[in-house]
Design a protein around this motif. Structure first.
Motif, mmCIF file in Angstrom:
data_model
loop_
_atom_site.group_PDB
_atom_site.id
_atom_site.type_symbol
_atom_site.label_atom_id
_atom_site.label_comp_id
_atom_site.label_asym_id
_atom_site.label_seq_id
_atom_site.Cartn_x
_atom_site.Cartn_y
_atom_site.Cartn_z
ATOM 1 N N GLY A 134 -5.174 3.762 -5.493
ATOM 2 C CA GLY A 134 -5.811 2.949 -4.471
ATOM 3 C C GLY A 134 -6.310 3.738 -3.286
ATOM 4 N N LEU A 135 -6.565 5.032 -3.480
ATOM 5 C CA LEU A 135 -7.063 5.884 -2.398
ATOM 6 C C LEU A 135 -8.569 6.043 -2.508
ATOM 7 C CD1 LEU A 135 -4.313 8.663 -2.632
ATOM 8 C CD2 LEU A 135 -4.388 6.733 -1.033
ATOM 9 N N THR A 136 -9.249 6.085 -1.386
ATOM 10 C CA THR A 136 -10.708 6.177 -1.404
ATOM 11 C C THR A 136 -11.216 7.595 -1.191
ATOM 12 O OG1 THR A 136 -10.793 5.667 0.958
ATOM 13 C CG2 THR A 136 -10.984 3.809 -0.589
ATOM 14 N N LYS A 137 -10.364 8.482 -0.684
ATOM 15 C CA LYS A 137 -10.757 9.875 -0.503
ATOM 16 C C LYS A 137 -9.534 10.766 -0.669
ATOM 17 C CE LYS A 137 -12.433 9.757 3.646
ATOM 18 N NZ LYS A 137 -12.951 10.196 4.961
ATOM 19 N N ARG A 138 -9.806 12.041 -0.851
ATOM 20 C CA ARG A 138 -8.724 13.005 -1.020
ATOM 21 C C ARG A 138 -7.813 12.975 0.202
ATOM 22 N NH1 ARG A 138 -8.535 18.091 -3.989
ATOM 23 N NH2 ARG A 138 -6.946 19.474 -3.094
ATOM 24 N N PRO A 139 -6.497 12.760 0.009
ATOM 25 C CA PRO A 139 -5.585 12.699 1.160
ATOM 26 C C PRO A 139 -5.410 14.075 1.794
ATOM 27 C CG PRO A 139 -4.343 12.594 -0.895
ATOM 28 C CD PRO A 139 -5.800 12.508 -1.271
ATOM 29 N N ARG A 140 -5.035 14.069 3.047
ATOM 30 C CA ARG A 140 -4.847 15.328 3.754
ATOM 31 C C ARG A 140 -3.422 15.870 3.620
ATOM 32 N NH1 ARG A 140 -8.824 16.756 7.326
ATOM 33 N NH2 ARG A 140 -10.471 15.225 7.709
ATOM 34 N N ASP A 141 -2.446 14.986 3.495
ATOM 35 C CA ASP A 141 -1.073 15.467 3.463
ATOM 36 C C ASP A 141 -0.701 15.947 2.063
ATOM 37 O OD1 ASP A 141 0.941 13.035 2.232
ATOM 38 O OD2 ASP A 141 -1.075 12.459 2.900
ATOM 39 N N LEU A 142 0.149 16.961 2.024
ATOM 40 C CA LEU A 142 0.489 17.631 0.776
ATOM 41 C C LEU A 142 1.179 16.702 -0.206
ATOM 42 C CD1 LEU A 142 0.641 20.250 -0.867
ATOM 43 C CD2 LEU A 142 2.785 20.774 0.338
ATOM 44 N N ALA A 143 2.109 15.868 0.275
ATOM 45 C CA ALA A 143 2.852 14.998 -0.636
ATOM 46 C C ALA A 143 1.923 14.032 -1.366
ATOM 47 C CB ALA A 143 3.925 14.228 0.137
ATOM 48 N N SER A 144 0.941 13.486 -0.671
ATOM 49 C CA SER A 144 0.000 12.569 -1.309
ATOM 50 C C SER A 144 -0.922 13.299 -2.283
ATOM 51 C CB SER A 144 -0.832 11.833 -0.250
ATOM 52 O OG SER A 144 -0.016 11.013 0.549
ATOM 53 N N GLN A 145 -1.310 14.523 -1.937
ATOM 54 C CA GLN A 145 -2.110 15.334 -2.859
ATOM 55 C C GLN A 145 -1.328 15.589 -4.148
ATOM 56 O OE1 GLN A 145 -3.344 18.945 -0.946
ATOM 57 N NE2 GLN A 145 -4.442 17.897 0.690
ATOM 58 N N GLN A 146 -0.057 15.915 -4.001
ATOM 59 C CA GLN A 146 0.753 16.190 -5.174
ATOM 60 C C GLN A 146 0.963 14.938 -6.010
ATOM 61 O OE1 GLN A 146 3.982 18.072 -2.999
ATOM 62 N NE2 GLN A 146 3.391 20.069 -3.806
ATOM 63 N N ALA A 147 1.124 13.798 -5.342
ATOM 64 C CA ALA A 147 1.272 12.540 -6.074
ATOM 65 C C ALA A 147 -0.003 12.223 -6.860
ATOM 66 C CB ALA A 147 1.600 11.406 -5.102
ATOM 67 N N ALA A 148 -1.154 12.412 -6.221
ATOM 68 C CA ALA A 148 -2.423 12.163 -6.901
ATOM 69 C C ALA A 148 -2.605 13.118 -8.075
ATOM 70 C CB ALA A 148 -3.580 12.304 -5.909
ATOM 71 N N ALA A 149 -2.219 14.379 -7.891
ATOM 72 C CA ALA A 149 -2.319 15.347 -8.985
ATOM 73 C C ALA A 149 -1.418 14.965 -10.139
ATOM 74 C CB ALA A 149 -1.962 16.746 -8.472
ATOM 75 N N SER A 150 -0.224 14.469 -9.829
ATOM 76 C CA SER A 150 0.721 14.072 -10.872
ATOM 77 C C SER A 150 0.153 12.947 -11.728
ATOM 78 C CB SER A 150 2.034 13.628 -10.219
ATOM 79 O OG SER A 150 2.958 13.204 -11.193
ATOM 80 N N VAL A 151 -0.499 11.991 -11.090
ATOM 81 C CA VAL A 151 -1.123 10.884 -11.826
ATOM 82 C C VAL A 151 -2.394 11.346 -12.537
ATOM 83 C CG1 VAL A 151 -2.268 8.641 -11.570
ATOM 84 C CG2 VAL A 151 -0.156 9.123 -10.312
ATOM 85 N N GLY A 152 -3.214 12.107 -11.816
ATOM 86 C CA GLY A 152 -4.532 12.459 -12.336
ATOM 87 C C GLY A 152 -4.542 13.514 -13.413
ATOM 88 N N GLN A 153 -3.586 14.437 -13.415
ATOM 89 C CA GLN A 153 -3.613 15.512 -14.396
ATOM 90 C C GLN A 153 -3.520 14.990 -15.822
ATOM 91 O OE1 GLN A 153 -4.136 18.899 -13.617
ATOM 92 N NE2 GLN A 153 -4.532 18.885 -15.807
ATOM 93 N N GLY A 154 -2.642 14.017 -16.039
ATOM 94 C CA GLY A 154 -2.523 13.431 -17.379
ATOM 95 C C GLY A 154 -3.791 12.704 -17.802
ATOM 96 N N LEU A 155 -4.386 11.980 -16.852
ATOM 97 C CA LEU A 155 -5.631 11.279 -17.155
ATOM 98 C C LEU A 155 -6.745 12.251 -17.503
ATOM 99 C CD1 LEU A 155 -5.566 8.672 -14.225
ATOM 100 C CD2 LEU A 155 -4.975 8.258 -16.631
ATOM 101 N N LEU A 156 -6.831 13.336 -16.743
ATOM 102 C CA LEU A 156 -7.880 14.333 -16.962
ATOM 103 C C LEU A 156 -7.728 14.986 -18.330
ATOM 104 C CD1 LEU A 156 -10.261 15.914 -15.679
ATOM 105 C CD2 LEU A 156 -8.565 17.538 -14.807
ATOM 106 N N LEU A 157 -6.511 15.425 -18.657
ATOM 107 C CA LEU A 157 -6.316 16.087 -19.945
ATOM 108 C C LEU A 157 -6.549 15.127 -21.103
ATOM 109 C CD1 LEU A 157 -5.522 18.862 -21.118
ATOM 110 C CD2 LEU A 157 -3.234 17.900 -21.471
ATOM 111 N N ALA A 158 -6.131 13.872 -20.960
ATOM 112 C CA ALA A 158 -6.339 12.893 -22.023
ATOM 113 C C ALA A 158 -7.828 12.709 -22.303
ATOM 114 C CB ALA A 158 -5.703 11.562 -21.640
#
Length: 382
Positions: free
Chosen positions: A73-97
């Motif tokens: 539910g984010l509209t742009k890349r977050p600035r804080d590290l924890a949110s970036q890591q959370a987005a990467a955790s969700v997105g990496q699986g989607l990207l590889l799939a």
């Protein structure tokens, strides 16, 4: 393993044995941050034809954080590290799939390789990465490389994977690096500027003296810009790997050796490739601290390429462990070299200015060694 000679011309890309292709977030995602399947499929079609035709392809793909924005539910890349890591955790699986699905249409298998800066600095780490990538290629797999954003800390801003792609190109002994974004080439000014012209060839830094290079785009899904791509091309060229910079939409023409994008050629003087350790220390290592050298040590390190001994160190800054990269600086704070230190920041203060023989007498033979060995050191600024 043989090391290929650098391609002399962009036309040679058509027959290159092995290429590393890097694609940015903006070329794979929608404005809302989700993956754009049609754009990803178009790129995969080009790369799959190359692989099926007998060429090795390593894909360095950004997009994990961007792919995770919409599901969170984010509209742009977050600035804080924890949110970036959370987005990467969700997105990496989607990207590889999505990559697995798209390459499967051509009968190809993908393998995920996640790297951090430490993986390209520490000797055992980069050796493992090199063996893994080589084995994947031997097995006919298309490696999909990304920075391990889920666990990276300050390295998460590694240059939108551009610098990582240059290092991977050297790691796998690629014939060429192709950097794909949403811009068709490097121009004399931002492409929207009236009169801006494409720069077809860069033979050295002097060709860029009058060029205005832009930063990241306004979409908010990536961290790179033309600056990081030019820097990555410089790293690759310094390692003997020619680089083509163009848009993802022109990937097919680029790999066919057509006159698109900007070609960064390798000068004849650099076609003998630097060692992996030297390249990574110079460009991938995030220094954990600084050692201040006296004039004699600066001369010995820079002029004679000698190891750094405790007697030549007059100060230090930062917190580091044995094996971490540190910068060696002169009395004015200018970085002379970078190397892997043999002692921690806790051990070194009592050793400064003392001979190795004296240290060995006091603490034992284990201390009769260099602070930084010349084999683990690279000169900077030349």
């Amino acid at each position: 393993m043989s090391v290929p000679s650098a391609l002399a011309r962009r036309e040679d890309l058509a027959g290159a044995r092995r290429v590393v292709v890097k694609v940015g977030s903006s070329s794979l995602t929608t404005a809302a941050g989700g993956l754009d399947a049609s754009r990803l499929d178009a790129l995969v079609d080009v790369l799959a034809r190359r692989r099926v035709g007998g060429g090795d392809v390593v894909l360095v793909s950004s997009g994990a954080i961007a792919a995770g924005l919409a599901p969170l539910g984010l509209t742009k890349r977050p600035r804080d590290l924890a949110s970036q890591q959370a987005a990467a955790s969700v997105g990496q699986g989607l990207l590889l799939a999505e990559y697995a699905r798209a390459f499967a249409h051509a009968g190809l298998t993908v393998g995920q390789v996640l790297l951090t800066a430490e993986d390209v600095v520490r000797r055992t780490h980069y050796g493992n990465a090199q063996r893994t990538l080589e084995r994947l290629l031997t097995l006919g797999v298309v490696p999909v490389v990304n920075e391990n954003d889920t666990v990276a800390t300050h390295e998460i801003r590694f240059g939108d994977n551009d610098r990582l792609a240059a290092l991977v190109a050297h790691l796998v002994r690629a014939d060429a690096l192709v950097l794909l974004s949403d811009v068709d080439a490097l121009h004399t000014a931002p492409p929207s500027t009236p009169g801006a012209r494409r720069i077809p060839l860069v033979r050295g830094p002097e060709d860029l003296d009058a060029v205005t290079v832009g930063a990241a785009g306004a979409a908010g899904v990536g961290t790179g810009g033309m600056t990081t791509k030019v820097e990555a091309a410089g790293i690759a060229v310094s390692a003997g790997v020619p680089t083509l910079l163009t848009s993802a939409a022109l990937a097919e023409e680029a790999l066919a050796g057509q006159d698109v994008g900007t070609w960064f050629s390798v000068p004849a003087s650099r076609r003998a490739r630097r060692s992996t350790r030297q390249l990574w220390l110079a460009h991938a290592a995030a220094p954990a601290g600084r050692l201040v050298l006296d004039d004699g040590a600066v001369k010995a390190v820079r002029g004679n390429r000698s190891s750094l001994l405790p007697a030549g160190v007059v100060g230090l800054a930062g917190r580091f462990r044995a094996g971490d990269p540190v910068d060696l600086v002169d009395g004015n704070g200018h970085a002379v070299a970078r190397g892997l230190v043999n002692y921690s920041s806790e051990e070194l203060p009592e050793m400064l200015g003392r001979s190795t023989r004296e240290l060995a007498r006091q603490w034992g033979a284990a201390y009769e060694r260099e602070v930084v060995h010349r084999d683990h050191l690279v000169l900077l600024g030349r």
